[in-house]
Motif scaffolding. Sequence first.
Motif, PDB file in Angstrom:
ATOM      1  N   GLU A 117       0.861  -1.173   0.000  1.00  0.00           N
ATOM      2  CA  GLU A 117       0.000   0.000   0.000  1.00  0.00           C
ATOM      3  C   GLU A 117       0.893   1.217   0.000  1.00  0.00           C
ATOM      4  N   ARG A 118       0.410   2.281  -0.586  1.00  0.00           N
ATOM      5  CA  ARG A 118       1.212   3.503  -0.609  1.00  0.00           C
ATOM      6  C   ARG A 118       0.781   4.383   0.577  1.00  0.00           C
ATOM      7  N   VAL A 119       1.738   4.677   1.464  1.00  0.00           N
ATOM      8  CA  VAL A 119       1.463   5.557   2.612  1.00  0.00           C
ATOM      9  C   VAL A 119       2.021   6.940   2.279  1.00  0.00           C
ATOM     10  N   THR A 120       1.188   7.954   2.446  1.00  0.00           N
ATOM     11  CA  THR A 120       1.608   9.320   2.118  1.00  0.00           C
ATOM     12  C   THR A 120       1.528  10.186   3.381  1.00  0.00           C
ATOM     13  N   LEU A 121       2.637  10.854   3.711  1.00  0.00           N
ATOM     14  CA  LEU A 121       2.663  11.756   4.874  1.00  0.00           C
ATOM     15  C   LEU A 121       2.882  13.182   4.382  1.00  0.00           C
ATOM     16  N   GLU A 122       2.083  14.110   4.885  1.00  0.00           N
ATOM     17  CA  GLU A 122       2.286  15.516   4.559  1.00  0.00           C
ATOM     18  C   GLU A 122       3.047  16.141   5.735  1.00  0.00           C
ATOM     19  N   LEU A 123       4.236  16.646   5.471  1.00  0.00           N
ATOM     20  CA  LEU A 123       5.114  17.114   6.553  1.00  0.00           C
ATOM     21  C   LEU A 123       4.707  18.487   7.048  1.00  0.00           C
ATOM     22  N   ASP A 124       4.920  18.701   8.317  1.00  0.00           N
ATOM     23  CA  ASP A 124       4.709  20.020   8.911  1.00  0.00           C
ATOM     24  C   ASP A 124       5.689  21.000   8.238  1.00  0.00           C
ATOM     25  N   PRO A 125       5.243  22.230   7.885  1.00  0.00           N
ATOM     26  CA  PRO A 125       6.129  23.172   7.181  1.00  0.00           C
ATOM     27  C   PRO A 125       7.426  23.453   7.945  1.00  0.00           C
ATOM     28  N   GLU A 126       7.396  23.365   9.298  1.00  0.00           N
ATOM     29  CA  GLU A 126       8.609  23.697  10.065  1.00  0.00           C
ATOM     30  C   GLU A 126       9.454  22.471  10.402  1.00  0.00           C
ATOM     31  N   SER A 127       8.975  21.317   9.941  1.00  0.00           N
ATOM     32  CA  SER A 127       9.697  20.072  10.257  1.00  0.00           C
ATOM     33  C   SER A 127      10.858  19.876   9.284  1.00  0.00           C
ATOM     34  N   PRO A 128      11.981  19.327   9.744  1.00  0.00           N
ATOM     35  CA  PRO A 128      13.051  18.971   8.800  1.00  0.00           C
ATOM     36  C   PRO A 128      12.612  17.801   7.927  1.00  0.00           C
ATOM     37  N   THR A 129      13.262  17.689   6.768  1.00  0.00           N
ATOM     38  CA  THR A 129      12.926  16.596   5.858  1.00  0.00           C
ATOM     39  C   THR A 129      13.730  15.363   6.243  1.00  0.00           C
ATOM     40  N   PRO A 130      13.055  14.217   6.405  1.00  0.00           N
ATOM     41  CA  PRO A 130      13.782  13.006   6.813  1.00  0.00           C
ATOM     42  C   PRO A 130      14.613  12.450   5.657  1.00  0.00           C
ATOM     43  N   GLU A 131      15.655  11.767   6.027  1.00  0.00           N
ATOM     44  CA  GLU A 131      16.459  11.107   4.997  1.00  0.00           C
ATOM     45  C   GLU A 131      16.307   9.613   5.174  1.00  0.00           C
ATOM     46  N   LEU A 132      15.388   9.049   4.326  1.00  0.00           N
ATOM     47  CA  LEU A 132      15.076   7.627   4.452  1.00  0.00           C
ATOM     48  C   LEU A 132      15.281   6.935   3.107  1.00  0.00           C
ATOM     49  N   GLU A 133      15.654   5.683   3.161  1.00  0.00           N
ATOM     50  CA  GLU A 133      15.811   4.906   1.928  1.00  0.00           C
ATOM     51  C   GLU A 133      14.447   4.426   1.437  1.00  0.00           C
ATOM     52  N   GLY A 134      14.265   4.353   0.097  1.00  0.00           N
ATOM     53  CA  GLY A 134      13.033   3.815  -0.497  1.00  0.00           C
ATOM     54  C   GLY A 134      11.846   4.748  -0.370  1.00  0.00           C
ATOM     55  N   VAL A 135      12.088   6.014  -0.132  1.00  0.00           N
ATOM     56  CA  VAL A 135      11.002   6.991   0.027  1.00  0.00           C
ATOM     57  C   VAL A 135      10.946   7.887  -1.221  1.00  0.00           C
ATOM     58  N   ALA A 168      13.393  11.102  15.126  1.00  0.00           N
ATOM     59  CA  ALA A 168      14.244  12.035  14.365  1.00  0.00           C
ATOM     60  C   ALA A 168      13.680  13.453  14.393  1.00  0.00           C
ATOM     61  N   GLY A 169      12.601  13.668  15.118  1.00  0.00           N
ATOM     62  CA  GLY A 169      12.009  15.004  15.250  1.00  0.00           C
ATOM     63  C   GLY A 169      11.206  15.425  14.035  1.00  0.00           C
ATOM     64  N   ILE A 170      10.796  14.449  13.233  1.00  0.00           N
ATOM     65  CA  ILE A 170       9.995  14.752  12.031  1.00  0.00           C
ATOM     66  C   ILE A 170       8.528  14.828  12.443  1.00  0.00           C
ATOM     67  N   ARG A 171       7.918  16.000  12.093  1.00  0.00           N
ATOM     68  CA  ARG A 171       6.489  16.127  12.409  1.00  0.00           C
ATOM     69  C   ARG A 171       5.692  16.155  11.099  1.00  0.00           C
ATOM     70  N   TYR A 172       4.498  15.593  11.148  1.00  0.00           N
ATOM     71  CA  TYR A 172       3.655  15.579   9.933  1.00  0.00           C
ATOM     72  C   TYR A 172       2.246  16.011  10.307  1.00  0.00           C
ATOM     73  N   THR A 173       1.521  16.547   9.309  1.00  0.00           N
ATOM     74  CA  THR A 173       0.164  17.066   9.574  1.00  0.00           C
ATOM     75  C   THR A 173      -0.918  16.071   9.156  1.00  0.00           C
ATOM     76  N   SER A 174      -0.619  15.186   8.206  1.00  0.00           N
ATOM     77  CA  SER A 174      -1.631  14.182   7.818  1.00  0.00           C
ATOM     78  C   SER A 174      -0.944  12.915   7.346  1.00  0.00           C
ATOM     79  N   ILE A 175      -1.714  11.813   7.415  1.00  0.00           N
ATOM     80  CA  ILE A 175      -1.177  10.529   6.948  1.00  0.00           C
ATOM     81  C   ILE A 175      -2.304   9.760   6.245  1.00  0.00           C
ATOM     82  N   ASN A 176      -1.989   9.218   5.063  1.00  0.00           N
ATOM     83  CA  ASN A 176      -2.981   8.461   4.272  1.00  0.00           C
ATOM     84  C   ASN A 176      -2.357   7.183   3.767  1.00  0.00           C
ATOM     85  N   SER A 177      -3.211   6.169   3.576  1.00  0.00           N
ATOM     86  CA  SER A 177      -2.713   4.985   2.867  1.00  0.00           C
ATOM     87  C   SER A 177      -3.735   4.616   1.796  1.00  0.00           C
ATOM     88  N   GLN A 178      -3.253   4.124   0.690  1.00  0.00           N
ATOM     89  CA  GLN A 178      -4.136   3.829  -0.445  1.00  0.00           C
ATOM     90  C   GLN A 178      -3.731   2.522  -1.106  1.00  0.00           C
TER      91      GLN A 178
END
Lengths: 293, 374
Positions: A219-237, A265-275
């Motif tokens: 399934e595809r999981v989509t996270l919308e990051l908080d504007p003030e959050s740093p961008t995570p560095e993850l493999e396969g993303v 890692a201090g990453i904050r997100y505002t929404s999360i979806n899976s499809q």
Amino acid sequence: MLKVSGLFKRFGKTEAVKDVSFEIDRGCAFGLLGPNGAGKTTTISMIVGALTPDKGTVELDGKPIGMDAKQRLGFVPQDLALYEEISARSNLQFFAALYDKPAAPDGVLELVGLADRADEPVKNFSGGMKRRLNIAVGLIHSPDILVLDEPTVGVDPQSRNAIFDTLEKLRGEGVSLLYTTHYMNEVERLCDRVAVMDHGVIIANDRIENLNRLMPERERVTLELDPESPTPELEGVIYEGRKIHIDLPEVQKNLPAILARLDAAGIRYTSINSQRASLEEIFLHLTGRSLRD
Amino acid sequence: MLRTLLQIVLKDLRIFAADRRALILSFFVPIAIASFMGTLSENMGIVEKPKPIPLLFVDNDHSDTSAKLRTNLQKSKALAFHETTDADARNSVKSGTYGVAAVVPKGFGDMASRGGKPELEIVVDPSQSLQAQAVRGILTQATAGAILGGDTGEIELPFQLKQTTQTSGGNQQWSGIAHAFAGMGVQGLLFWSIELAMGLMRERNKGIWRRLRSSPAPMSLHVFGRAISSTIRAMLIVAAVFGFGSIFFHVKVSGSWLGFGLVWVCASIMAATFGLFVAALGKSEQQSRGLAVLVVLFMTMLGGAWFPSFLMPPWVQTVSNFIPAKHAVDAFDAMTWRGQSFNVAVPSCAALLGFAAVFLLIALRRFTGEADST
């Protein structure tokens, strides 16, 4: 209720339909999905008796499609097969006369929302209204099964909704539907079961949820990051602006661990979806090409 | 079955009535062309007081014989006599101002008086050969009088010619108007049948025929229904054409009214089935229209709709027996200005119905068969 067995049809050197078989149960909405030229219209034409198959049979409750079976079968062609010079009511009166037990034209016009335009020449109608009348003609003899060949082509969203309301109402009344289209959302909204057709052959035929299983278990999981959050560095993303997409097998099992890592890692997100995979993706997966090809 | 057939016919008539523009054109075009052609051909036949034929006379001889010839020609009521010079006469014929000139050469009278065979020259515009033939006859008589008629220069023919015309309606004259309404009425019907065919092809392209095939009513019923409704529409067109001709041009049914009615019905059936035939054989609308127009033009031209078939060469008259338009035009002619009886209408009507049967069978075969399916 409707049983299609081993249909073949050839036009010159072209084999338009090759060994097409499926069944539609009473009250079921069956979608026939495929790109242009897949053989949907030829298959439909053979089912409604407008075209004789080279091989194979079509049966309605065990009887071949002859004059009796046609009394129970409604057909809505892709073209606006209407007499534009005369009124909607005159059109319905004419087509009603072709059947033994037709419904009252006014009732059918009411059903498709054209009662107030009954006496107007069809040529004055908008495209959506003509589409609705096209469906009304298919319903004039209260059929047990309605065969619709891409009935919403070129229709505005409002008329499309009106058409779907009508079809859902019919389905609720126990009318079986055979619906061809290349609009995914229509099939997903209306149909219980879908056959995917390509190059004259049915390549998959199952309930929609079962078709999803044909796709890799992801399934595809989509996270919308908080504007003030740093961008995570993850493999396969997959990164898309402030969104990140992660394709995960067994989401329920694997997602909590991913979210915990992001939190640490201090990453904050505002929404999360899976499809889950869409029919479009399923078609692409099965045929290697898009439905609009 | 009958209820369905009736609804098919009613639907077609509703469509016919709803399309006002096509409706008006269906009636107006044949009436307008018939009126125009009728007016043109009104005096084509035998008329009681023909106009004198203009004749230029040139006297290069100036003898007693040429003087007597001049006098004889001037007396002829069939000629409009004008004398001029040799050069002017030749120029006038060359330019087409005059159709015929008679030139008396020098020495004509002298040679005639000595028992010789002098030549009298007739200068002719090749486009006026009919005038030339008439003038030749008059000149022969006038010249013979001038040479053999003694002092008076006249000879008395030992007989008289009396001309009458023979039709069942008595001393009935050729009626260009009646023929024009028959011919153009039939042509109008056939052109209308092309429109009928195009309408059917549009219905097929719109998927209506596919929808009809999916219904329990057999395609043969639709074809028969269409044949009936088209026949009714064709009959209305014929009625309007002859009705107009009757009121405004005094076209009369001088023969059998029953025969006229039979021809009316049979010609309409033929035109209706011809439309079905064109639609059944046609592929694309544009291609079929062009071909059908060509066929109808040939049919009406060879069938005597434009001008009577008796004016055509014998081989054309033979070929025209295989053209339905010929039988329709001849039968209408027979019942109108020829004043013929019912029995005369029967063979033509049988031929029209024969053509209609062939057209209908081919249409049925194509429409009910697979060839039409897509």
